[in-house]
Motif scaffolding. Structure first.
Motif, PDB file in Angstrom:
ATOM      1  N   MET A 165       0.426   2.992   9.508  1.00 44.37           N
ATOM      2  CA  MET A 165       0.825   3.775   8.199  1.00 44.37           C
ATOM      3  C   MET A 165       0.522   4.983   8.651  1.00 44.37           C
ATOM      4  O   MET A 165      -0.101   5.553   9.254  1.00 44.37           O
ATOM      5  N   GLU A 166       1.716   6.164   8.150  1.00 42.87           N
ATOM      6  CA  GLU A 166       1.782   7.529   8.491  1.00 42.87           C
ATOM      7  C   GLU A 166       0.442   7.900   7.771  1.00 42.87           C
ATOM      8  O   GLU A 166       0.127   7.803   6.660  1.00 42.87           O
ATOM      9  N   ASN A 209       0.603   9.036   4.070  1.00 52.87           N
ATOM     10  CA  ASN A 209       0.995   8.009   3.235  1.00 52.87           C
ATOM     11  C   ASN A 209      -0.171   7.196   2.922  1.00 52.87           C
ATOM     12  O   ASN A 209      -0.205   6.225   3.582  1.00 52.87           O
ATOM     13  N   GLU A 259       7.146  -6.135   3.625  1.00 57.96           N
ATOM     14  CA  GLU A 259       7.609  -5.123   4.508  1.00 57.96           C
ATOM     15  C   GLU A 259       8.668  -4.488   3.453  1.00 57.96           C
ATOM     16  O   GLU A 259       8.573  -2.953   3.863  1.00 57.96           O
ATOM     17  N   LEU A 262       6.796  -1.948   1.028  1.00 59.46           N
ATOM     18  CA  LEU A 262       6.048  -0.914   2.091  1.00 59.46           C
ATOM     19  C   LEU A 262       7.060   0.243   2.555  1.00 59.46           C
ATOM     20  O   LEU A 262       6.905   1.546   2.456  1.00 59.46           O
ATOM     21  N   LYS A 263       8.267  -0.153   2.848  1.00 62.43           N
ATOM     22  CA  LYS A 263       9.300   0.807   3.405  1.00 62.43           C
ATOM     23  C   LYS A 263       9.642   1.659   2.202  1.00 62.43           C
ATOM     24  O   LYS A 263       9.856   2.894   2.392  1.00 62.43           O
ATOM     25  N   SER A 264       9.812   1.169   0.874  1.00 63.64           N
ATOM     26  CA  SER A 264      10.190   1.669  -0.060  1.00 63.64           C
ATOM     27  C   SER A 264       9.225   2.795  -0.731  1.00 63.64           C
ATOM     28  O   SER A 264       9.581   3.470  -1.294  1.00 63.64           O
ATOM     29  N   ARG A 265       7.945   2.576  -0.074  1.00 68.40           N
ATOM     30  CA  ARG A 265       6.837   3.662  -0.721  1.00 68.40           C
ATOM     31  C   ARG A 265       6.677   4.776   0.359  1.00 68.40           C
ATOM     32  O   ARG A 265       5.841   5.584   0.253  1.00 68.40           O
ATOM     33  N   LYS A 266       7.243   4.638   1.513  1.00 65.86           N
ATOM     34  CA  LYS A 266       7.113   5.751   2.597  1.00 65.86           C
ATOM     35  C   LYS A 266       7.452   7.078   2.180  1.00 65.86           C
ATOM     36  O   LYS A 266       6.878   8.106   2.880  1.00 65.86           O
ATOM     37  N   ASN A 315       3.256  10.512  -0.687  1.00 65.40           N
ATOM     38  CA  ASN A 315       2.195  10.887   0.059  1.00 65.40           C
ATOM     39  C   ASN A 315       0.817   9.928  -0.406  1.00 65.40           C
ATOM     40  O   ASN A 315       0.160   9.622   0.427  1.00 65.40           O
TER      41      ASN A 315
END
Length: 268
Positions: free
Chosen positions: A1-2, A5, A90, A93-97, A100
């Motif tokens: 995870m970044e 994020n 998956e 989680l992509k939609s929440r990138k 922040n």
């Protein structure tokens, strides 16, 4: 995870005040989703649950042979997602990138705490607990309302439940006490393994000292949630604090043991 994020999971047993707590966190600036479950007779202001997360957990529990609520028949916690659920996770989680700091609340998530931590290594948890009798009384009042007003029941089925209530309610009570133990043991296990990634609050303490608790969360999790006036969303008479006296259809010693552990582990 970044690094920019940060995910926050709001955990807790059903009817433990997680909806109220999540509403407050939302007002403090935590993004909890756009497609939220509508309110109902049991949570008039809303459940503050993202439908995608609810559907994910419900369907995964059903695929394992459990009831979708996670309130009956569950014998353990720390579930792992099945193969059908993994691509859905998956996509979520992509939609929440883009965010922040974001989070979600679904009581069933509490049964998957270690799985979510595995999926999101930097996951933080805000866990809320409430006295076991208060939780079970709340669930019983909800059940009574549903059969009286035929909520999700046909009138014929409601009549049957009304007749069987003295017996069936005890069966539900047993299952709900057991679920209270399982859900809260999941929280305690997470805290044992990841003490720096969780804050744990009794519901009344979380509400009554809300802005001080926000300061603790900000400091511990490295986020910037805002202070908020609790009185804007909270009406004290919405919480009924009632102890069940006499014989319990569950091991009271076990209930007290878990409750004492929760009280001991609360965040300062």
């Amino acid at each position: 995870m970044e690094d920019n994020n940060q995910a926050i999971l709001i955990a807790g047993m059903h009817r433990s005040g997680t909806s109220l707590s999540t509403n407050l966190l939302r007002e403090s600036g935590l993004f909890i989703g756009d497609d939220l479950m509508d309110g109902g007779f049991d949570n008039k202001n809303g459940h503050f649950e993202d439908n995608e997360f609810v559907n994910l957990h419900e369907n995964d529990l059903i695929s394992k042979g459990y009831e979708s609520t996670g309130l009956k028949g569950v014998e353990k916690n720390n579930f792992q997602f099945g193969d059908v659920s993994k691509p859905i996770v998956e996509d979520l989680l992509k939609s929440r990138k883009l965010y922040n700091v974001w989070g979600w609340k679904d009581p069933r998530s509490t049964l998957y705490l270690l799985e979510w931590k595995k999926i999101i290594p930097d996951l933080k948890v805000i866990a809320i607990y409430r006295d076991y009798d208060e939780v079970i009384n709340s669930l019983d009042r909800r059940y009574k309302y549903k059969i009286k007003h035929s909520v999700n029941y046909s009138k014929f089925r409601s009549l049957g439940h009304s007749i069987l209530y003295p017996i069936y309610s005890k069966y539900l009570q047993y299952n709900h006490y057991k679920a209270w133990v399982i859900y809260n043991e999941s929280i305690l296990r997470f805290k044992e393994l990841y003490p720096e990634d969780i804050v744990l609050y009794n519901l009344s303490d979380f509400i009554n000292n809300y802005n001080n608790n926000i300061d603790t969360i900000n400091s511990k999790f490295g986020v910037k949630l805002n202070h908020y006036n609790v009185d804007k969303v909270f009406e004290s008479d919405t919480l009924i604090n009632k102890k069940n006296v006499g014989f319990k259809f569950f091991n009271k010693k076990k209930l007290e043991e878990v409750m004492q552990k929760l009280n001991k582990e609360v965040s300062e």
